[in-house]
Design a protein around this motif. Structure first.
Motif, mmCIF file in Angstrom:
data_model
loop_
_atom_site.group_PDB
_atom_site.id
_atom_site.type_symbol
_atom_site.label_atom_id
_atom_site.label_comp_id
_atom_site.label_asym_id
_atom_site.label_seq_id
_atom_site.Cartn_x
_atom_site.Cartn_y
_atom_site.Cartn_z
ATOM 1 N N PRO A 1 -33.942 -0.145 0.353
ATOM 2 C CA PRO A 1 -33.152 -1.255 0.905
ATOM 3 C C PRO A 1 -33.708 -1.808 2.222
ATOM 4 N N ALA A 2 -34.175 -0.948 3.100
ATOM 5 C CA ALA A 2 -34.702 -1.409 4.388
ATOM 6 C C ALA A 2 -35.943 -2.291 4.192
ATOM 7 N N SER A 3 -36.781 -1.931 3.239
ATOM 8 C CA SER A 3 -37.976 -2.730 2.950
ATOM 9 C C SER A 3 -37.604 -4.082 2.374
ATOM 10 N N ALA A 4 -36.593 -4.105 1.516
ATOM 11 C CA ALA A 4 -36.137 -5.366 0.933
ATOM 12 C C ALA A 4 -35.603 -6.302 2.015
ATOM 13 N N VAL A 5 -34.901 -5.753 2.983
ATOM 14 C CA VAL A 5 -34.367 -6.558 4.088
ATOM 15 C C VAL A 5 -35.509 -7.118 4.930
ATOM 16 N N GLN A 6 -36.513 -6.293 5.204
ATOM 17 C CA GLN A 6 -37.692 -6.753 5.963
ATOM 18 C C GLN A 6 -38.377 -7.917 5.252
ATOM 19 N N LEU A 7 -38.576 -7.782 3.966
ATOM 20 C CA LEU A 7 -39.246 -8.833 3.188
ATOM 21 C C LEU A 7 -38.417 -10.120 3.169
ATOM 22 N N ALA A 8 -37.136 -9.986 2.967
ATOM 23 C CA ALA A 8 -36.268 -11.167 2.910
ATOM 24 C C ALA A 8 -36.327 -11.932 4.240
ATOM 25 N N ALA A 9 -36.399 -11.237 5.324
ATOM 26 C CA ALA A 9 -36.450 -11.890 6.641
ATOM 27 C C ALA A 9 -37.759 -12.646 6.860
ATOM 28 N N ALA A 10 -38.809 -12.273 6.139
ATOM 29 C CA ALA A 10 -40.119 -12.922 6.305
ATOM 30 C C ALA A 10 -40.302 -14.154 5.459
ATOM 31 N N LEU A 11 -39.427 -14.340 4.490
ATOM 32 C CA LEU A 11 -39.607 -15.452 3.560
ATOM 33 C C LEU A 11 -39.241 -16.785 4.199
ATOM 34 N N PRO A 12 -39.970 -17.837 3.786
ATOM 35 C CA PRO A 12 -39.678 -19.169 4.355
ATOM 36 C C PRO A 12 -38.297 -19.662 3.964
#
Length: 105
Positions: free
Chosen positions: A94-105
């Protein structure tokens, strides 16, 4: 046939050299497991500013993906045109998914 951890260096170099013209990239089911391989791939993806579609599904990005995700997040921030990111069956925590979502345009 998968690229795997050993072939990712050549792929990253190719992406760095011609990534500005690539709009779609399917790297699903390539067995990117090692943290260093994901870091190398991320350096190549960072040059893909025109990318609109990226499939990294079925790669073991892992439950302990924090070191892997930091590099991938940095690369995705350069992909400002990205519209579709496929990460199915990548074993993200879950923490990795949150990190990725925050990086998306």
């Amino acid at each position: 046939m998968s690229i795997g951890d050993t072939g990712v260096g050549d792929l990253a170099l190719a992406l760095q050299n011609c990534g500005q013209s690539i709009t779609s990239l399917d790297l699903s089911d390539n067995d990117f497991v090692e943290t260093e391989a994901v870091h190398t791939l991320s350096r190549g993806l960072g040059a893909c500013s025109a990318l609109t579609y990226l499939n990294l599904g079925e790669n073991n990005l892992g439950d302990n993906g924090e070191p892997k995700m930091a590099a991938l997040v940095t690369a995705l921030r350069s992909c400002t045109r990205l519209q579709h990111l496929d990460l199915r069956q990548s074993r993200l925590c879950p923490a990795s998914a949150v990190q990725l979502a925050a990086a998306l345009p």
